[in-house]
Write a protein that holds these residues in place. Structure first.
Motif, PDB file in Angstrom:
ATOM      1  N   THR A 189      14.315  -2.610 -10.837  1.00  0.00           N
ATOM      2  CA  THR A 189      13.106  -1.805 -10.626  1.00  0.00           C
ATOM      3  C   THR A 189      13.463  -0.354 -10.309  1.00  0.00           C
ATOM      4  O   THR A 189      12.709   0.564 -10.666  1.00  0.00           O
ATOM      5  N   GLY A 190      14.608  -0.141  -9.662  1.00  0.00           N
ATOM      6  CA  GLY A 190      15.044   1.233  -9.403  1.00  0.00           C
ATOM      7  C   GLY A 190      15.310   1.985 -10.690  1.00  0.00           C
ATOM      8  O   GLY A 190      14.935   3.154 -10.833  1.00  0.00           O
ATOM      9  N   LEU A 191      15.954   1.320 -11.656  1.00  0.00           N
ATOM     10  CA  LEU A 191      16.179   1.949 -12.958  1.00  0.00           C
ATOM     11  C   LEU A 191      14.858   2.246 -13.662  1.00  0.00           C
ATOM     12  O   LEU A 191      14.685   3.306 -14.281  1.00  0.00           O
ATOM     13  N   GLY A 192      13.922   1.308 -13.561  1.00  0.00           N
ATOM     14  CA  GLY A 192      12.620   1.535 -14.179  1.00  0.00           C
ATOM     15  C   GLY A 192      11.884   2.713 -13.563  1.00  0.00           C
ATOM     16  O   GLY A 192      11.282   3.525 -14.271  1.00  0.00           O
ATOM     17  N   LEU A 193      11.931   2.824 -12.231  1.00  0.00           N
ATOM     18  CA  LEU A 193      11.271   3.946 -11.562  1.00  0.00           C
ATOM     19  C   LEU A 193      11.924   5.269 -11.921  1.00  0.00           C
ATOM     20  O   LEU A 193      11.249   6.291 -12.094  1.00  0.00           O
ATOM     21  N   ALA A 194      13.262   5.261 -12.015  1.00  0.00           N
ATOM     22  CA  ALA A 194      13.962   6.498 -12.388  1.00  0.00           C
ATOM     23  C   ALA A 194      13.529   6.959 -13.777  1.00  0.00           C
ATOM     24  O   ALA A 194      13.310   8.152 -14.009  1.00  0.00           O
ATOM     25  N   ALA A 195      13.386   6.003 -14.703  1.00  0.00           N
ATOM     26  CA  ALA A 195      12.968   6.367 -16.066  1.00  0.00           C
ATOM     27  C   ALA A 195      11.523   6.838 -16.099  1.00  0.00           C
ATOM     28  O   ALA A 195      11.184   7.794 -16.806  1.00  0.00           O
ATOM     29  N   ASP A 196      10.644   6.183 -15.319  1.00  0.00           N
ATOM     30  CA  ASP A 196       9.224   6.530 -15.346  1.00  0.00           C
ATOM     31  C   ASP A 196       8.941   7.869 -14.670  1.00  0.00           C
ATOM     32  O   ASP A 196       8.137   8.665 -15.150  1.00  0.00           O
ATOM     33  N   LEU A 197       9.575   8.120 -13.524  1.00  0.00           N
ATOM     34  CA  LEU A 197       9.211   9.275 -12.703  1.00  0.00           C
ATOM     35  C   LEU A 197       9.921  10.555 -13.109  1.00  0.00           C
ATOM     36  O   LEU A 197       9.370  11.649 -12.972  1.00  0.00           O
ATOM     37  N   SER A 198      11.157  10.450 -13.596  1.00  0.00           N
ATOM     38  CA  SER A 198      11.906  11.670 -13.892  1.00  0.00           C
ATOM     39  C   SER A 198      11.369  12.383 -15.119  1.00  0.00           C
ATOM     40  O   SER A 198      11.491  13.597 -15.241  1.00  0.00           O
ATOM     41  N   GLY A 199      10.779  11.659 -16.045  1.00  0.00           N
ATOM     42  CA  GLY A 199      10.229  12.287 -17.234  1.00  0.00           C
ATOM     43  C   GLY A 199      11.242  12.498 -18.335  1.00  0.00           C
ATOM     44  O   GLY A 199      10.908  12.459 -19.511  1.00  0.00           O
ATOM     45  N   SER A 200      12.499  12.767 -17.991  1.00  0.00           N
ATOM     46  CA  SER A 200      13.540  12.959 -18.998  1.00  0.00           C
ATOM     47  C   SER A 200      14.883  12.686 -18.339  1.00  0.00           C
ATOM     48  O   SER A 200      15.079  12.946 -17.151  1.00  0.00           O
ATOM     49  N   TRP A 201      15.816  12.168 -19.114  1.00  0.00           N
ATOM     50  CA  TRP A 201      17.146  11.901 -18.573  1.00  0.00           C
ATOM     51  C   TRP A 201      17.884  13.197 -18.279  1.00  0.00           C
ATOM     52  O   TRP A 201      18.695  13.265 -17.355  1.00  0.00           O
ATOM     53  N   GLN A 202      17.607  14.237 -19.048  1.00  0.00           N
ATOM     54  CA  GLN A 202      18.234  15.524 -18.746  1.00  0.00           C
ATOM     55  C   GLN A 202      17.806  16.012 -17.367  1.00  0.00           C
ATOM     56  O   GLN A 202      18.623  16.468 -16.566  1.00  0.00           O
ATOM     57  N   GLY A 203      16.501  15.897 -17.072  1.00  0.00           N
ATOM     58  CA  GLY A 203      16.014  16.276 -15.757  1.00  0.00           C
ATOM     59  C   GLY A 203      16.558  15.376 -14.660  1.00  0.00           C
ATOM     60  O   GLY A 203      16.819  15.833 -13.534  1.00  0.00           O
ATOM     61  N   PHE A 204      16.748  14.087 -14.979  1.00  0.00           N
ATOM     62  CA  PHE A 204      17.293  13.161 -13.986  1.00  0.00           C
ATOM     63  C   PHE A 204      18.695  13.582 -13.554  1.00  0.00           C
ATOM     64  O   PHE A 204      19.037  13.525 -12.373  1.00  0.00           O
ATOM     65  N   TRP A 205      19.517  14.031 -14.494  1.00  0.00           N
ATOM     66  CA  TRP A 205      20.878  14.440 -14.150  1.00  0.00           C
ATOM     67  C   TRP A 205      20.926  15.829 -13.540  1.00  0.00           C
ATOM     68  O   TRP A 205      21.860  16.159 -12.809  1.00  0.00           O
ATOM     69  N   LEU A 222       0.817  -1.218   0.000  1.00  0.00           N
ATOM     70  CA  LEU A 222       0.000   0.000   0.000  1.00  0.00           C
ATOM     71  C   LEU A 222       0.850   1.267   0.000  1.00  0.00           C
ATOM     72  O   LEU A 222       0.349   2.352  -0.307  1.00  0.00           O
ATOM     73  N   HIS A 223       2.118   1.139   0.349  1.00  0.00           N
ATOM     74  CA  HIS A 223       2.968   2.314   0.555  1.00  0.00           C
ATOM     75  C   HIS A 223       3.087   3.213  -0.676  1.00  0.00           C
ATOM     76  O   HIS A 223       3.006   4.437  -0.556  1.00  0.00           O
ATOM     77  N   PRO A 224       3.278   2.676  -1.891  1.00  0.00           N
ATOM     78  CA  PRO A 224       3.420   3.563  -3.063  1.00  0.00           C
ATOM     79  C   PRO A 224       2.172   4.378  -3.392  1.00  0.00           C
ATOM     80  O   PRO A 224       2.255   5.343  -4.147  1.00  0.00           O
ATOM     81  N   LEU A 225       1.022   4.002  -2.829  1.00  0.00           N
ATOM     82  CA  LEU A 225      -0.199   4.737  -3.131  1.00  0.00           C
ATOM     83  C   LEU A 225      -0.194   6.147  -2.564  1.00  0.00           C
ATOM     84  O   LEU A 225      -1.041   6.971  -2.934  1.00  0.00           O
ATOM     85  N   LEU A 256       0.954   9.865  -8.228  1.00  0.00           N
ATOM     86  CA  LEU A 256       0.618  11.243  -8.559  1.00  0.00           C
ATOM     87  C   LEU A 256       0.065  11.332  -9.980  1.00  0.00           C
ATOM     88  O   LEU A 256       0.608  10.724 -10.898  1.00  0.00           O
ATOM     89  N   PRO A 257      -1.017  12.103 -10.180  1.00  0.00           N
ATOM     90  CA  PRO A 257      -1.550  12.282 -11.544  1.00  0.00           C
ATOM     91  C   PRO A 257      -0.508  12.916 -12.459  1.00  0.00           C
ATOM     92  O   PRO A 257       0.148  13.886 -12.101  1.00  0.00           O
ATOM     93  N   GLY A 258      -0.356  12.339 -13.632  1.00  0.00           N
ATOM     94  CA  GLY A 258       0.584  12.885 -14.598  1.00  0.00           C
ATOM     95  C   GLY A 258       2.026  12.490 -14.362  1.00  0.00           C
ATOM     96  O   GLY A 258       2.902  12.851 -15.149  1.00  0.00           O
ATOM     97  N   VAL A 259       2.310  11.778 -13.275  1.00  0.00           N
ATOM     98  CA  VAL A 259       3.688  11.366 -12.978  1.00  0.00           C
ATOM     99  C   VAL A 259       3.811   9.852 -13.042  1.00  0.00           C
ATOM    100  O   VAL A 259       4.639   9.302 -13.756  1.00  0.00           O
ATOM    101  N   GLY A 260       2.969   9.155 -12.264  1.00  0.00           N
ATOM    102  CA  GLY A 260       3.030   7.705 -12.233  1.00  0.00           C
ATOM    103  C   GLY A 260       1.905   7.086 -13.047  1.00  0.00           C
ATOM    104  O   GLY A 260       1.350   7.674 -13.962  1.00  0.00           O
ATOM    105  N   GLY A 261       1.540   5.863 -12.667  1.00  0.00           N
ATOM    106  CA  GLY A 261       0.501   5.128 -13.357  1.00  0.00           C
ATOM    107  C   GLY A 261       0.496   3.699 -12.863  1.00  0.00           C
ATOM    108  O   GLY A 261       1.298   3.309 -12.001  1.00  0.00           O
ATOM    109  N   PRO A 262      -0.390   2.841 -13.383  1.00  0.00           N
ATOM    110  CA  PRO A 262      -0.459   1.449 -12.914  1.00  0.00           C
ATOM    111  C   PRO A 262       0.861   0.701 -13.040  1.00  0.00           C
ATOM    112  O   PRO A 262       1.261  -0.021 -12.129  1.00  0.00           O
TER     113      PRO A 262
END
Length: 627
Positions: A439-455, A367-370, A376-382
């Motif tokens: 899964t950490g790499l997957g979350l970083a790609a999904d949540l950051s929105g862009s690799w430029q923003g990630f760095w 339940l924790h990720p909920l 968050l709308p527009g950030v995450g998803g199922p």
């Protein structure tokens, strides 16, 4: 061997403390929630000639706002609780309309608000405005501004100009200042700026020495005869376009989030869930028989109590942010889910069967990720939520297993028991670390929105720090596996490394909790736009508040007559810059157009040779250190 075990415990406890201190050694000033009040109607500082019928608030991300979180005071400090109606949410919680039940008399007012971001982070803000019946002062509007310049804005010159000429729409009465700055932000001309005696609409800035190759910024602040000011800013370049110096990086600004009580309560609650779920699974399926089951039950009960207290602390803080209403909070996910998690922790501590305990704790953990970024709308998803759950279950398998291993280890002659337990647990611990990294790499790609923003963002910096901690854990785990495979003696050093692994694991949990307070979204969105068969791409370097270079690439090359970038940031920041043509289909704008963090709308306007104009609307999300 008993002495060795005690020494291992002592060394390990010191290692845990050292790891936690390593993460928190530069804790600084508190950080704010990653949502923020972007603008309002009326705007902060507005003086209204008519009383407003309602107040409107616009937030960076969706928030929860209740009537209890709003306070309206007049200039005497008197609170008016009956004037404000219940806030009405719009645009998914990014905008709130607050009706006013009565007409506001003349005076100065301060609206103080407390709200919650959708992931539970608190938000506070103030809005000041005044209501005054001002006498009408008819005045003929005067248009005074820059009409033309030599060199023109966005011109790339083959050789240095002898002077800079600014032509205004009206005569210049007074010159407060004029400067030409190079790409190092150093003034190269301006002291001898003067109005042309033959034409008072012209301001001349002589260049006493030839300019070197690079970009230049021209700033002037002048007044017309009726006192109307003009403050033109333009750029030109000699031989080549060079960026202005980027702002100094603040690599550890994110450590401010570690000072927040919310961060530590979240970390404590998450740690207890990981230990209960993973430790119970270890005891149920992998642990060899041990006479220390009583010690494990004590660990379970103590851990559950800490988790329940952390949940109670979180609910108290969040209820305060909503105006003190616990019932309103429990209707929201950030209130109801921690309460349900606390109930599941209580149930897991009460049962005696380890498999049932593991299931209850795993459900609470799922339940924790909920209440975090994945929901968050527009950030995450199922898919992001599923990845986050798998990430936490993998962390629980490893961290909970280490805690249970230490708790169940016999105090007398532990070597044989440790070897058997380690051989059973090692394959699952290795698999858990692999899943954790994947899964950490997957979350970083999904949540950051862009690799430029990630760095560029602090969210990305914390992710990279957490990855370094996980890498250290992997090296320690590999060393432990080698000792077990070689049938080496498992004594003080093995136990000490177990404690060190635990300390690093708790540090990773704390870092992961800090991620919940930082904004993961940064970069340029969308990555490309197509209009009339032309594809436009916009890049920003560096992605930070201050001086930047914005590069536009157009494919195929439209041979544009002129390319301009229009900037808009709520509530009223607007600027337009002409881009340099720096190559086939490539245009660049230099300067400090990105004045603040958050969303800045950038529209690329391409004027084609036939006179048609194409508009490419981009959104730039600029990160703020420590947010």
């Amino acid at each position: 061997m008993k002495t060795l075990a005690r020494m291992g415990v002592g060394l390990g406890q010191q290692a845990v403390a050292a790891c936690l201190l390593l993460v928190a050694w530069i804790v600084g000033v508190p950080a704010w929630a990653h949502s923020a009040l972007e603008r309002s109607i009326p705007a902060d500082g507005d003086v209204l000639t008519k009383p407003p019928r309602q107040l409107e608030l616009f937030f960076a991300t969706p928030v929860y706002l209740t009537q209890g979180g709003l306070t309206l005071k007049d200039q005497q400090g008197t609170v008016h609780p009956t004037l404000l109606g219940a806030p009405v949410a719009a645009e998914g919680g990014r905008r709130y309309i607050i009706p006013l039940r009565e007409t506001l008399p003349d005076g100065t007012y301060t609206l103080t608000l407390r709200a919650l971001a959708r992931d539970g982070d608190p938000l506070t803000a103030e809005l000041r405005f005044a209501v005054r019946e001002l006498p009408a002062a008819p005045r003929t509007p005067t248009t005074f501004g820059l009409a033309a310049s030599e060199p023109a804005d966005g011109t790339l010159l083959p050789s240095p100009p002898p002077r800079v000429v600014l032509r205004f729409t009206q005569p210049v009465q007074r010159v407060l200042g004029a400067l030409v700055l190079d790409d190092r932000q150093q003034p190269v001309a301006g002291e001898n700026a003067h109005v042309d005696p033959a034409d008072p609409t012209v301001l001349v800035i002589p260049l006493d020495r030839p300019l070197r190759a690079g970009s230049y910024k021209v700033i002037a602040y002048v007044f017309a005869a009726d006192g109307v000011p003009a403050n033109p800013v333009l750029y030109f370049a000699v031989e080549r376009v060079t960026p202005f110096p980027p702002p100094a990086p603040v690599p550890f600004a994110w450590t401010g989030v570690l000072a927040l009580p919310e961060t530590w309560l979240r970390a404590l609650m998450l740690s207890t869930l990981l230990v209960l779920a993973g430790g119970s699974a270890f005891v149920a399926w992998w642990a060899p028989p041990s006479g220390a089951k009583g010690r494990w039950r004590v660990v379970v009960r103590a851990t559950a109590v800490l988790g329940i207290l952390a949940a109670a602390g979180l609910l108290t803080l969040r209820a305060h942010s909503l105006g003190g209403s616990i019932l309103e909070l429990l209707r929201l996910p950030v209130g109801g889910i921690p309460l349900l998690q606390a109930a599941l922790m209580m149930a897991s501590a009460a049962v005696s069967q380890e498999r049932v305990r593991a299931g209850a704790a795993a459900l609470a953990l799922a339940l924790h990720p909920l209440t975090g970024h994945p929901a968050l709308p527009g950030v995450g998803g199922p898919a992001t939520l599923a990845t986050a759950v798998l990430h936490l279950l993998a962390a629980a398998t490893w961290l909970g297993g280490v805690v249970a291993l230490l708790a169940l280890c016999p105090r007398h002659e532990p070597a044989d028991w440790l070897r058997t337990a380690a051989q059973r647990f090692a394959p699952f611990a290795l698999l858990a670390l692999i899943v954790l990294v994947g899964t950490g790499l997957g979350l970083a790609a999904d949540l950051s929105g862009s690799w430029q923003g990630f760095w560029a963002s602090d969210w990305g910096r914390v992710v990279r720090t957490k990855a370094a901690v996980l890498l250290a854990i992997a090296f320690l785990g590999a060393a432990q596996r080698r000792r077990v495979a070689r049938r080496s003696a498992l004594g003080t050093s093995f136990l000490a490394r177990l404690w060190l692994e635990l300390g690093l694991g708790l540090s990773a949990v704390l870092l992961g909790t800090a991620l919940g307070t930082l904004n993961p979204v940064a970069g340029v969105f969308p990555t490309r736009i197509v209009q009339n068969g032309i594809t436009a791409r916009l890049t920003v370097w560096p992605l930070a508040v201050g001086h930047n270079m914005l590069t536009v690439r157009l494919e195929p090359d439209p041979a544009a007559r002129r390319v301009t970038l229009r900037f808009f940031m709520p509530p009223d920041f607007r600027m337009e810059s002409t881009a340099f043509h720096v190559g086939p289909g490539t245009y660049a704008v230099v300067g400090n157009q990105l004045h603040g963090p958050g969303r800045i709308d950038v529209t690329v306007r391409v004027e084609q040779a036939d006179g048609t104009v194409l508009a490419f609307p981009f959104r730039v999300e600029v990160p703020l250190p420590g947010r």
